[in-house]
Design an enzyme around this catalytic site. Structure first.
Site, mmCIF file in Angstrom:
data_model
loop_
_atom_site.group_PDB
_atom_site.id
_atom_site.type_symbol
_atom_site.label_atom_id
_atom_site.label_comp_id
_atom_site.label_asym_id
_atom_site.label_seq_id
_atom_site.Cartn_x
_atom_site.Cartn_y
_atom_site.Cartn_z
ATOM 1 N N HIS A 1 -3.179 2.760 8.333
ATOM 2 C CA HIS A 1 -4.212 2.035 7.583
ATOM 3 C C HIS A 1 -4.500 0.728 8.297
ATOM 4 O O HIS A 1 -3.588 -0.057 8.557
ATOM 5 C CB HIS A 1 -3.749 1.768 6.153
ATOM 6 C CG HIS A 1 -4.553 0.719 5.447
ATOM 7 N ND1 HIS A 1 -5.931 0.713 5.432
ATOM 8 C CD2 HIS A 1 -4.170 -0.383 4.748
ATOM 9 C CE1 HIS A 1 -6.356 -0.332 4.737
ATOM 10 N NE2 HIS A 1 -5.301 -1.013 4.325
ATOM 11 N N GLU B 1 0.813 -1.217 0.000
ATOM 12 C CA GLU B 1 0.000 0.000 0.000
ATOM 13 C C GLU B 1 0.848 1.269 0.000
ATOM 14 O O GLU B 1 0.316 2.375 0.101
ATOM 15 C CB GLU B 1 -0.916 0.016 1.224
ATOM 16 C CG GLU B 1 -1.997 -1.038 1.233
ATOM 17 C CD GLU B 1 -3.099 -0.786 0.222
ATOM 18 O OE1 GLU B 1 -2.908 0.074 -0.670
ATOM 19 O OE2 GLU B 1 -4.136 -1.456 0.317
ATOM 20 N N HIS C 1 -12.780 -2.716 2.406
ATOM 21 C CA HIS C 1 -11.349 -2.808 2.683
ATOM 22 C C HIS C 1 -11.014 -2.449 4.126
ATOM 23 O O HIS C 1 -10.629 -3.307 4.905
ATOM 24 C CB HIS C 1 -10.593 -1.904 1.695
ATOM 25 C CG HIS C 1 -9.120 -2.082 1.696
ATOM 26 N ND1 HIS C 1 -8.331 -1.761 0.609
ATOM 27 C CD2 HIS C 1 -8.261 -2.507 2.648
ATOM 28 C CE1 HIS C 1 -7.063 -2.015 0.898
ATOM 29 N NE2 HIS C 1 -6.997 -2.460 2.137
ATOM 30 N N HIS D 1 -7.581 -2.633 9.159
ATOM 31 C CA HIS D 1 -8.742 -3.404 8.732
ATOM 32 C C HIS D 1 -9.634 -3.664 9.943
ATOM 33 O O HIS D 1 -10.065 -4.776 10.178
ATOM 34 C CB HIS D 1 -8.305 -4.736 8.110
ATOM 35 C CG HIS D 1 -7.563 -4.595 6.825
ATOM 36 N ND1 HIS D 1 -7.116 -5.679 6.106
ATOM 37 C CD2 HIS D 1 -7.186 -3.505 6.109
ATOM 38 C CE1 HIS D 1 -6.487 -5.273 5.006
ATOM 39 N NE2 HIS D 1 -6.514 -3.949 4.998
#
Length: 210
Positions: free
Chosen positions: A89, A71, A151, A91
């Site tokens: 980032h 990413e 996502h 999840h």
């Protein structure tokens, strides 16, 4: 604490708080034209400083034996168009639930203002692609957080600590909304109500001394 040490410390916290699972999620922190980022395919709670590669803002590997997170193009795209110095980032469960069912997270609590108000859900694109990077960049415009369709979530900050706290707040807001839906229809704060919160923050009550 070095940039790489920061990545390790907050990577462990992300796992401890259940914001990531397995090798999912990634973090980065910028200093000048260099970006320290978590490596590809590594569990965040098992990182050591030497495992974390360093790239320049153009995406060239400058230091480290491991490949940067897949990413990384998204991270670099965000750095290019914002003042962010750190990106997280994840999840996380409730963030991903909202990201798979909605186009935005409405302001169910005034603390949403700390993230810029309404949190937008970036359109879906395959991870690690320029398309996803562009979608996330658009969703983050004027915001401290965005969700990524089907996502997860991404937050930015002036420091890694600030970006991480934004991630925690984003997950809390998503959880409040999702749990609220299980009870009834969550009440959404109006623009006038949010404006009043901003006004109050600039004019807090004053308590006289005796």
């Amino acid at each position: 604490m070095s940039l790489r040490e920061q990545l390790c410390a907050y990577g462990r916290r992300a796992v401890e708080l259940g914001l990531v699972i397995g090798t999912s999620g990634n973090l980065s922190v910028r200093q000048g034209d260099l970006v320290a980022v978590t490596p590809s395919g590594a569990a965040l709670d098992r990182l050591t400083p030497e495992m974390c590669p360093i790239v320049d803002v153009e995406g060239y590997l400058v230091e480290g034996e491991l490949q940067p997170s897949s990413e990384t193009p998204m991270h670099l795209a965000v750095y290019e168009t914002t003042d962010a110095q750190a990106i997280v980032h994840t999840h996380s469960v409730f963030g991903t639930v909202v990201a798979t069912t909605m186009t935005e997270l409405p302001p169910v609590h005034y603390n949403a203002l700390l993230l810029g108000g309404v949190v937008k859900v970036a359109e879906y694109a395959t991870y690690g692609t320029p398309e996803l990077a562009a979608n996330v960049r658009a969703a983050l415009e004027g915001k401290q957080a965005a969700l990524m369709a089907n996502h997860g979530g991404v937050t930015i900050g002036a420091t890694l600590e600030q970006a991480f706290e934004a991630t925690r707040l984003l997950e809390w807001l998503c959880e409040v909304y999702v749990r609220g839906l299980g009870v009834g229809k969550p009440t959404i704060l109006t623009e006038e109500q949010l404006a009043a919160v901003v006004e109050r923050s600039f004019n807090p009550p004053q308590f006289p001394r005796r």
